[in-house]
Design a protein around this motif. Structure first.
Motif, PDB file in Angstrom:
ATOM      1  N   ALA A  22      41.940  38.967  47.964  1.00 29.03           N
ATOM      2  CA  ALA A  22      41.909  38.325  46.643  1.00 29.03           C
ATOM      3  C   ALA A  22      40.672  38.764  45.867  1.00 29.03           C
ATOM      4  N   ASN A  23      39.547  38.871  46.546  1.00 33.71           N
ATOM      5  CA  ASN A  23      38.318  39.327  45.908  1.00 33.71           C
ATOM      6  C   ASN A  23      38.478  40.762  45.416  1.00 33.71           C
ATOM      7  N   LEU A  27      40.819  38.242  42.032  1.00 35.20           N
ATOM      8  CA  LEU A  27      41.521  36.957  41.921  1.00 35.20           C
ATOM      9  C   LEU A  27      40.766  35.842  42.609  1.00 35.20           C
ATOM     10  N   ASP A  28      39.558  36.099  43.080  1.00 36.34           N
ATOM     11  CA  ASP A  28      38.860  35.151  43.943  1.00 36.34           C
ATOM     12  C   ASP A  28      38.426  33.863  43.269  1.00 36.34           C
ATOM     13  N   LYS A  43      44.552  37.643  29.862  1.00 33.84           N
ATOM     14  CA  LYS A  43      44.364  38.650  30.915  1.00 33.84           C
ATOM     15  C   LYS A  43      44.099  37.959  32.255  1.00 33.84           C
ATOM     16  N   GLU A  44      43.300  36.917  32.246  1.00 42.14           N
ATOM     17  CA  GLU A  44      42.994  36.179  33.472  1.00 42.14           C
ATOM     18  C   GLU A  44      44.189  35.349  33.930  1.00 42.14           C
ATOM     19  N   MET A  48      46.311  35.323  37.607  1.00 41.18           N
ATOM     20  CA  MET A  48      46.689  34.165  38.411  1.00 41.18           C
ATOM     21  C   MET A  48      48.188  34.157  38.657  1.00 41.18           C
ATOM     22  N   LYS A  49      48.959  34.490  37.622  1.00 39.80           N
ATOM     23  CA  LYS A  49      50.398  34.517  37.751  1.00 39.80           C
ATOM     24  C   LYS A  49      50.822  35.527  38.814  1.00 39.80           C
ATOM     25  N   ASN A  50      50.075  36.612  38.926  1.00 34.19           N
ATOM     26  CA  ASN A  50      50.390  37.660  39.888  1.00 34.19           C
ATOM     27  C   ASN A  50      49.658  37.486  41.209  1.00 34.19           C
TER      28      ASN A  50
END
Length: 74
Positions: A22-23, A27-28, A43-44, A48-50
């Motif tokens: 995740a990092n 996405l961390d 964009k963020e 999260m969605k992905n």
């Protein structure tokens, strides 16, 4: 497909591996529940969605490691 860990002793290491992936995918620190997200850039939000892609990336890396291990043993 079951979500149980086949080797219970590996649970902590798998959790650590998941956080590393995740990092690597940036996405961390963006996934939190029940928090106002109106000021978060789209964009963020898309990251999260992905975030489900973390599991797929973990599998890809584990398969790659297993393949390298097989080649090294030949």
């Amino acid at each position: 497909m079951s979500r149980r860990t086949l080797v219970p002793e590996a649970m902590g290491k798998l959790q650590k591996f998941k956080m590393e992936v995740a990092n690597d995918m940036a996405l961390d620190n963006i996934y939190s529940r029940n928090v106002y997200m109106g000021d978060v850039p789209s964009k963020e939000v898309n990251k999260m969605k992905n975030s489900g892609n973390v599991g797929g990336e973990m599998v890809r890396r584990m398969v790659e490691a297993a393949e390298k291990n097989m080649v090294d043993k030949i």
